[in-house]
Design an enzyme around this catalytic site. Structure first.
Site, PDB file in Angstrom:
ATOM      1  N   LYS A 153       0.847  -1.199   0.000  1.00 44.03           N
ATOM      2  CA  LYS A 153       0.000   0.000   0.000  1.00 44.03           C
ATOM      3  C   LYS A 153       0.874   1.238   0.000  1.00 44.03           C
ATOM      4  CE  LYS A 153       0.977   1.488   4.292  1.00 44.03           C
ATOM      5  NZ  LYS A 153       1.613   2.807   4.580  1.00 44.03           N
TER       6      LYS A 153
ATOM      7  N   PRO B 163       8.797  -3.873  -0.688  1.00 45.09           N
ATOM      8  CA  PRO B 163       9.971  -3.430   0.071  1.00 45.09           C
ATOM      9  C   PRO B 163       9.815  -3.661   1.568  1.00 45.09           C
ATOM     10  CG  PRO B 163       9.368  -1.791  -1.565  1.00 45.09           C
ATOM     11  CD  PRO B 163       8.274  -2.815  -1.567  1.00 45.09           C
TER      12      PRO B 163
ATOM     13  N   GLY C 210       9.860  -0.137   4.129  1.00 42.81           N
ATOM     14  CA  GLY C 210       9.817   0.866   3.076  1.00 42.81           C
ATOM     15  C   GLY C 210       8.588   1.740   3.094  1.00 42.81           C
ATOM     16  N   GLY C 211       7.728   1.601   4.102  1.00 39.29           N
ATOM     17  CA  GLY C 211       6.525   2.406   4.146  1.00 39.29           C
ATOM     18  C   GLY C 211       5.394   1.871   3.299  1.00 39.29           C
ATOM     19  N   MET C 212       5.495   0.620   2.832  1.00 42.66           N
ATOM     20  CA  MET C 212       4.450   0.014   2.005  1.00 42.66           C
ATOM     21  C   MET C 212       3.753  -1.146   2.708  1.00 42.66           C
ATOM     22  SD  MET C 212       5.984   0.159  -1.875  1.00 42.66           S
ATOM     23  CE  MET C 212       4.393  -0.365  -2.563  1.00 42.66           C
ATOM     24  N   ALA C 213       3.988  -1.292   4.000  1.00 36.37           N
ATOM     25  CA  ALA C 213       3.287  -2.279   4.842  1.00 36.37           C
ATOM     26  C   ALA C 213       3.527  -3.709   4.403  1.00 36.37           C
ATOM     27  CB  ALA C 213       1.786  -1.982   4.876  1.00 36.37           C
TER      28      ALA C 213
ATOM     29  N   SER D  40       2.755  -6.163   7.262  1.00 32.46           N
ATOM     30  CA  SER D  40       1.309  -6.194   7.478  1.00 32.46           C
ATOM     31  C   SER D  40       0.607  -6.929   6.349  1.00 32.46           C
ATOM     32  CB  SER D  40       0.766  -4.772   7.589  1.00 32.46           C
ATOM     33  OG  SER D  40       1.269  -4.118   8.732  1.00 32.46           O
ATOM     34  N   ALA D  41       1.090  -6.746   5.120  1.00 34.00           N
ATOM     35  CA  ALA D  41       0.516  -7.452   3.977  1.00 34.00           C
ATOM     36  C   ALA D  41       0.650  -8.957   4.158  1.00 34.00           C
ATOM     37  CB  ALA D  41       1.196  -7.007   2.683  1.00 34.00           C
TER      38      ALA D  41
ATOM     39  N   ASP E 116      -2.180  -1.448   9.807  1.00 38.40           N
ATOM     40  CA  ASP E 116      -2.426  -1.571   8.370  1.00 38.40           C
ATOM     41  C   ASP E 116      -3.035  -2.911   7.968  1.00 38.40           C
ATOM     42  OD1 ASP E 116      -1.208   0.920   8.068  1.00 38.40           O
ATOM     43  OD2 ASP E 116       0.764   0.054   7.687  1.00 38.40           O
TER      44      ASP E 116
END
Length: 320
Positions: free
Chosen positions: A17, A102, A105-108, A111-112, A144
Site C-alpha cells: 500500500k 519493500p 519501506g513504508g508500504m506495509a 502487514s501485507a 495496516d
C-alpha cells in the site's frame, strides 16, 4: 477442534500500500498517534503459501527477503498462530513467503504478509469466516493489516485500523522509487515527527482527511489527486534520510504530477497520467535520480486473494 488438512496448501497474493494522505494527530495514551489516512493498494505483490505441518515454521525468499525474520518475530507467523488459537485449530502450518514488497519501506510489507496469512489459513482450515470477521484479529496485529484484507482505496482512522471505503473509479499510474539501502524504522519516524513539531512549537490538531483528495478520487483525475497528496511524516523521513529530498525533486522536475513519501518511508511514490509517462519517468529517474530500485505499478488493486488451492490428493485448483 481438529481438522484433517494434511498435505493441503493455499497460496494468497497480497499487495503493498501507499498512503495518499497521512494526517498525524496527537499522541494517544496507548503510545500510538491519532491518524487520518487514505490507504491505496498498488500492484506490487507478496505471495504467502500455507501448508499443514507438524510444527510451525516460516521460510522467506524473493527479491526483498533480506532482513525479514524467520522466527517468532515474523508477523505472518504471529497471524497464523493467533487465528489458530482463536478458533481452536490444533494443527500447525508451514508458511512460505515470497517477498517483493519493500521491507521497512513504508508500504506495509509485513502487514501485507500478516493479512495474507490470515486469509490463507482461514481457507486452509475451512473456517468459513468473512473478511469482516477476520478484522478484529488483523487489528491486533497492526494498524495496516485490516486494510490489506480488503485492498482498494479506503479512509483509515484511529491508529489506522478503522476503515471506511472511498468511492474511487478508474486507476492511477505510479512510479515507485525504492531505497536499496536500509529502510526506516516507523517508530523512529514518528518520534522525529514529534521532535520537529516540538522544535517548531506546532501542536497537533485532531486529524481528518481532506475534502479535496476525496473529491479528486471520485474521478481519478491525475492532476487533482496529485495536488492533494499529503504526508505529515514526510519531513521527518527526509530529516532522517536526506536523500529523499533529492528523489522528490528529481521526480517532480521530470514531470510527475504528484510526489509523496509512502507512509514512514523511505519509498517514494510518483503519480503520472499514463503508462507511457510512467515508463518515461522510470527511465529519467534511473538516469539522473539517486540510485534506487524503480518500479511501475497501478492502483487500486484487490487486497489479499487466494490464487491457488492444492487439494490433498488432486491437482491444483485455481480459485482466483
Amino acid at each position: 477442534m481438529s481438522l484433517a488438512v494434511e498435505s493441503r496448501g493455499v497460496t494468497v497474493r497480497v499487495p503493498g500500500k501507499i498512503n495518499l494522505e497521512l494526517v498525524v494527530g496527537p499522541l494517544r495514551e496507548d503510545g500510538y498517534h491519532e491518524l487520518a489516512t487514505v490507504y491505496h493498494t498498488v500492484g506490487v505483490f507478496d505471495y504467502v503459501t500455507v501448508t499443514a505441518a507438524d510444527t510451525w515454521s516460516v521460510q522467506v525468499s524473493g527479491a526483498t527477503a533480506a532482513g525479514v525474520p524467520t522466527g517468532s518475530g515474523n508477523l505472518a507467523l504471529k497471524a497464523a498462530k493467533m487465528l489458530a488459537r482463536r478458533y481452536g485449530v490444533e494443527e500447525a502450518a508451514t508458511l512460505s513467503i515470497e517477498k517483493n514488497i519493500p521491507v521497512a519501506g513504508g508500504m506495509a510489507g509485513g502487514s501485507a504478509d500478516a493479512a495474507a496469512a490470515l486469509v490463507a489459513c482461514e481457507s486452509l482450515w475451512e473456517l468459513q469466516l468473512t473478511r469482516d470477521e477476520l478484522e478484529p484479529i488483523a487489528a491486533r496485529l497492526g494498524s495496516d493489516v485490516p486494510f490489506l484484507l480488503h485492498g482498494g482505496t479506503a479512509i483509515g482512522s484511529g491508529r489506522g485500523e478503522r476503515l471506511a471505503p472511498v468511492l474511487a473509479r478508474g486507476e492511477l499510474h505510479w512510479v515507485l522509487w525504492v531505497s536499496t539501502e536500509s529502510g526506516l524504522s516507523t517508530p523512529d519516524v514518528y518520534a522525529e515527527c514529534d521532535r520537529l513539531r516540538e522544535a517548531a512549537g506546532t501542536e497537533a490538531a485532531d486529524p481528518a482527511p481532506s475534502g479535496e483528495l476525496i473529491a479528486a478520487l471520485r474521478t481519478m483525475q491525475t492532476a487533482e489527486v496529485g495536488a492533494a497528496l499529503r504526508n505529515d511524516l514526510q519531513e521527518a523521513a527526509c530529516s532522517l534520510y536526506p536523500v529523499l529530498r533529492e528523489v522528490l525533486e528529481a521526480g517532480t522536475t521530470l514531470g510527475a504530477q504528484g510526489a509523496i513519501v509512502s507512509g514512514s518511508g523511505p519509498t517514494v511514490a510518483f503519480l503520472v497520467g499514463t503508462q507511457a509517462e510512467a515508463i518515461d519517468l522510470s527511465v529519467g529517474l534511473a538516469a539522473r535520480g539517486p540510485a534506487g530500485d524503480i518500479r511501475r505499478a497501478t492502483g487500486p488493486v484487490a487486497g489479499a486473494q487466494v490464487i491457488q488451492s492444492v487439494a490433498p490428493t488432486g491437482p491444483h485448483n485455481f480459485t482466483g
